[in-house]
Design a protein around this motif. Structure first.
Motif, mmCIF file in Angstrom:
data_model
loop_
_atom_site.group_PDB
_atom_site.id
_atom_site.type_symbol
_atom_site.label_atom_id
_atom_site.label_comp_id
_atom_site.label_asym_id
_atom_site.label_seq_id
_atom_site.Cartn_x
_atom_site.Cartn_y
_atom_site.Cartn_z
ATOM 1 N N GLY A 45 0.818 -1.196 0.000
ATOM 2 C CA GLY A 45 0.000 0.000 0.000
ATOM 3 C C GLY A 45 0.851 1.244 0.000
ATOM 4 N N ILE A 46 0.197 2.372 0.135
ATOM 5 C CA ILE A 46 0.860 3.671 0.217
ATOM 6 C C ILE A 46 0.928 4.037 1.696
ATOM 7 C CG2 ILE A 46 0.699 6.113 -0.359
ATOM 8 C CD1 ILE A 46 -0.838 5.273 -2.896
ATOM 9 N N LEU A 47 2.115 4.298 2.173
ATOM 10 C CA LEU A 47 2.338 4.570 3.590
ATOM 11 C C LEU A 47 2.503 6.060 3.829
ATOM 12 C CD1 LEU A 47 2.965 3.492 6.461
ATOM 13 C CD2 LEU A 47 5.365 3.429 5.767
ATOM 14 N N SER A 48 1.808 6.573 4.818
ATOM 15 C CA SER A 48 1.961 7.950 5.259
ATOM 16 C C SER A 48 3.019 7.989 6.350
ATOM 17 C CB SER A 48 0.635 8.457 5.815
ATOM 18 O OG SER A 48 0.821 9.635 6.552
ATOM 19 N N VAL A 49 3.929 8.933 6.258
ATOM 20 C CA VAL A 49 4.972 9.096 7.267
ATOM 21 C C VAL A 49 4.861 10.506 7.826
ATOM 22 C CG1 VAL A 49 7.454 9.115 7.687
ATOM 23 C CG2 VAL A 49 6.480 7.475 6.072
#
Length: 122
Positions: free
Chosen positions: A4-8
């Motif tokens: 998936g797309i990870l938010s940091v």
């Protein structure tokens, strides 16, 4: 937990970025007990810029989609994508269209349907 797309999120106590200075960031994926030179990673460059009238207008907008659009038009992709990603979590078709358009504009359209994974704030 899966692809998936990870938010940091950058820690609140991180040093401020200097105006008009380029910075390179890296994120490395630790797939085993230790990171190695062959560990997968991504990197990119960012630059803190002066606030323009368009950016100031975006930051005072009460509508998140308007804010994201104005930021994207000003080339502030990270903030625009963060706003659209948060809105995309709600699942509206209008937001999904904007999300897909933004990702496609930077040749990441294949990721438009990837799950979004938001990091917990430390």
């Amino acid at each position: 937990g899966g692809a998936g797309i990870l938010s940091v999120t950058i820690p609140e106590n991180a040093p401020a970025l200097e105006m008009e200075q380029y910075y390179q960031w890296f994120i490395t994926l630790q797939t085993g007990e230790d990171m190695t030179p062959s560990s997968p990673f991504v990197d990119a460059w960012i630059k803190r810029i002066e606030r323009t009238d368009a950016i100031a207008q975006a930051l005072v907008s009460d509508e998140a989609l308007v804010t994201a659009e104005l930021l994207a038009q000003s080339g502030i992709w990270y903030d625009a994508s963060a706003i659209l990603a948060a809105l995309h979590q709600d699942g509206s078709s209008e937001t999904a269209t904007h999300w897909t358009e933004l990702l496609t504009s930077v040749e990441l359209g294949d990721l438009a349907d990837a799950p979004l994974r938001f990091q917990e704030t430390p």
